[in-house]
Design an enzyme around this catalytic site. Structure first.
Site, PDB file in Angstrom:
ATOM      1  N   ARG A  33       0.863  -1.310   0.216  1.00 40.48           N
ATOM      2  CA  ARG A  33       0.440  -0.070   0.101  1.00 40.48           C
ATOM      3  C   ARG A  33       0.639   1.424  -0.142  1.00 40.48           C
ATOM      4  O   ARG A  33       0.706   2.099  -0.862  1.00 40.48           O
ATOM      5  CB  ARG A  33      -1.235  -0.040   1.034  1.00 40.48           C
ATOM      6  N   GLU A 177     -12.339 -15.446  10.729  1.00 39.08           N
ATOM      7  CA  GLU A 177     -12.197 -14.462   9.726  1.00 39.08           C
ATOM      8  C   GLU A 177     -11.982 -16.322   8.488  1.00 39.08           C
ATOM      9  O   GLU A 177     -10.698 -16.189   7.810  1.00 39.08           O
ATOM     10  CB  GLU A 177     -11.302 -13.602   9.210  1.00 39.08           C
ATOM     11  N   LYS A 219     -15.835 -12.843  11.842  1.00 34.56           N
ATOM     12  CA  LYS A 219     -15.546 -10.858  10.901  1.00 34.56           C
ATOM     13  C   LYS A 219     -15.842 -11.852   9.903  1.00 34.56           C
ATOM     14  O   LYS A 219     -15.253 -13.347   9.393  1.00 34.56           O
ATOM     15  CB  LYS A 219     -14.333 -10.842  11.301  1.00 34.56           C
ATOM     16  N   SER A 261     -13.709  -5.017   5.184  1.00 27.96           N
ATOM     17  CA  SER A 261     -14.393  -4.267   4.225  1.00 27.96           C
ATOM     18  C   SER A 261     -14.225  -4.641   2.681  1.00 27.96           C
ATOM     19  O   SER A 261     -14.982  -4.547   1.543  1.00 27.96           O
ATOM     20  CB  SER A 261     -14.148  -2.808   4.286  1.00 27.96           C
ATOM     21  N   GLY A 262     -13.140  -5.723   2.881  1.00 23.62           N
ATOM     22  CA  GLY A 262     -12.482  -6.550   1.453  1.00 23.62           C
ATOM     23  C   GLY A 262     -12.656  -5.556   0.231  1.00 23.62           C
ATOM     24  O   GLY A 262     -12.928  -6.294  -0.951  1.00 23.62           O
ATOM     25  N   GLY A 263     -12.517  -4.602  -0.016  1.00 22.98           N
ATOM     26  CA  GLY A 263     -11.908  -4.102  -1.235  1.00 22.98           C
ATOM     27  C   GLY A 263     -13.620  -3.469  -1.673  1.00 22.98           C
ATOM     28  O   GLY A 263     -13.271  -2.892  -3.201  1.00 22.98           O
ATOM     29  N   ARG A 292      -9.654  -1.422   5.012  1.00 24.31           N
ATOM     30  CA  ARG A 292      -9.423   0.161   3.875  1.00 24.31           C
ATOM     31  C   ARG A 292     -10.291   0.874   4.360  1.00 24.31           C
ATOM     32  O   ARG A 292     -10.237   2.139   3.654  1.00 24.31           O
ATOM     33  CB  ARG A 292      -9.467  -0.888   2.533  1.00 24.31           C
TER      34      ARG A 292
HETATM   35  P1  13P Z   1     -10.457  -5.154   4.439  1.00 24.09           P
HETATM   36  O1  13P Z   1     -11.463  -4.346   5.436  1.00 24.09           O
HETATM   37  O2  13P Z   1      -9.235  -4.143   4.338  1.00 24.09           O
HETATM   38  O3  13P Z   1     -10.983  -5.781   3.726  1.00 24.09           O
HETATM   39  O4  13P Z   1      -9.848  -4.992   5.702  1.00 24.09           O
HETATM   40  C1  13P Z   1      -9.842  -5.821   6.600  1.00 24.09           C
HETATM   41  C2  13P Z   1      -9.060  -7.455   7.741  1.00 24.09           C
HETATM   42  O5  13P Z   1      -9.008  -6.698   8.715  1.00 24.09           O
HETATM   43  C3  13P Z   1      -8.501  -8.460   6.464  1.00 24.09           C
HETATM   44  O6  13P Z   1      -8.365  -8.919   7.537  1.00 24.09           O
END
Ligand code: 13P
Length: 333
Positions: A33, A177, A219, A261-263, A292
């Protein structure tokens, strides 16, 4: 193992209207990033950026816990105050990513297995001494023509369950997660099917090991069409399908559910969470654990204006506030 400790930690973590800030990007992810934005990829730069995040004034109004990376949990501010004491003084719970990343899943091209069970007991007890009260382990599933396979889902689920049990033995709340990635052109229905399969496998493995469900946080991804799909799901569709999937696959007595949030765009991640909280009463606490969607704006601004810390912190708190509002269905664009 003290179940009360686990339940009390979760009560603090999911205290409405707050959510979790994921800032546990691994060295590779954080450096990637930084590199995309022209920031040098050094330990000092990562420290400087993470100091900016955790010292944001009033962060504790919207954020109940921060997930840190191994490097970060040991770092201090420029003035020499440990990051963990900065968070503790703000009443923010300290979380730690304890998986050790993804490896190719042998015999299954394009699939990944998450590693990190070796030495985990020892690492957990060290993190506990450093102040961690919760942990995170992320498994990933990519939707393809033949993926994810049942084998990949099952083996990742077994690892998640063993990790969760070890955490609870140390009185550390496990965030489990299983992430279904957004990459691809798949439909929302396909995402639903894969998310349901992975959740069913995870909860079946947790049950086999008798993991204490009120002491677990899930998660998860939202149920969305893939990034490259022709049709994008509306917030109402996302809310409807995600809640249906969670209602069918997640035990009612789980401690709480948080989203990655996943992108998604920042705005989509916030609006989708907001829509879920406008869908009537929910059977479990439900909030955000974004990286993100909370950090994007602040990171970009800081990369361009490294001396203006306040400017970047204003953007961070703004994103945290938006998601806090969404976590109670009160977000207005
Ligand atoms: P994002 O919200 O960017 O997807 O990251 C969350 C996260 O902790 C992924 O493991």
């Amino acid at each position: 193992m003290n179940n009360n400790t686990l339940v009390e930690t979760i009560a603090r973590l999911i205290k409405s209207p707050k959510g979790i800030l994921a800032m546990d990007e691994s060295l590779n992810t954080c450096n990637r990033r930084f590199s995309d934005l022209g920031v040098s990829q050094t330990e000092e730069k990562r420290r400087e950026y993470r100091e900016l995040l955790i010292t944001t004034p009033s962060l504790e109004k919207y954020i109940s816990g921060c997930i840190l990376f191994d490097e970060t949990i040991r770092q201090s501010t420029l003035k020499g105050k440990s990051f963990t004491s900065v968070l503790t003084e703000k009443g923010i719970e300290i979380g730690i990513k304890v998986d050790q990343g993804l490896e190719d899943y042998i015999g299954h091209p394009a699939e990944k297995i998450t590693n990190g069970l070796e030495g985990l007991e020892r690492r957990l007890s060290e993190y506990k001494k450093l102040g961690a009260t919760f942990a995170k382990w992320r498994a990933v599933f990519k939707i393809g023509e033949k993926t994810p396979s049942d084998d990949c889902i099952r083996e990742n689920a077994e690892f998640l369950a063993r990790y969760a049990l070890l955490c609870q033995t140390e009185d550390i709340v496990p965030i489990v997660e299983p992430e279904v990635l957004m990459e691809g052109a798949h439909s929302q229905e396909k995402c639903y099917e894969v998310t349901a399969r992975s959740l069913d496998a995870v909860f079946s493995e947790l049950k086999k090991l008798d993991v204490f469900m009120p002491g677990v946080i899930l998660k998860t991804n939202m149920v969305l069409a893939g990034k490259d799909a022709k049709e994008k799901s509306s917030p109402e569709e996302v809310a409807k399908m995600t809640l249906k999937c969670l209602t069918e696959s997640v035990p009612r007595d789980i401690g709480g559910i948080v989203f990655l949030s996943g992108g998604q765009s920042d705005e989509d991640a916030t609006k989708n969470l907001n829509a879920m909280h406008n869908s009537g009463p929910l059977p479990w606490p439900l909030t955000f654990s974004y990286a993100r969607a909370i950090q994007n704006q602040a990171l970009k601004y800081w990369a361009e204006n490294p001396a203006d810390i306040k400017g970047a912190q204003d953007l961070l708190i703004n994103a945290a506030r938006n998601n806090s509002e969404a976590s109670i269905g009160k977000y207005k664009k």
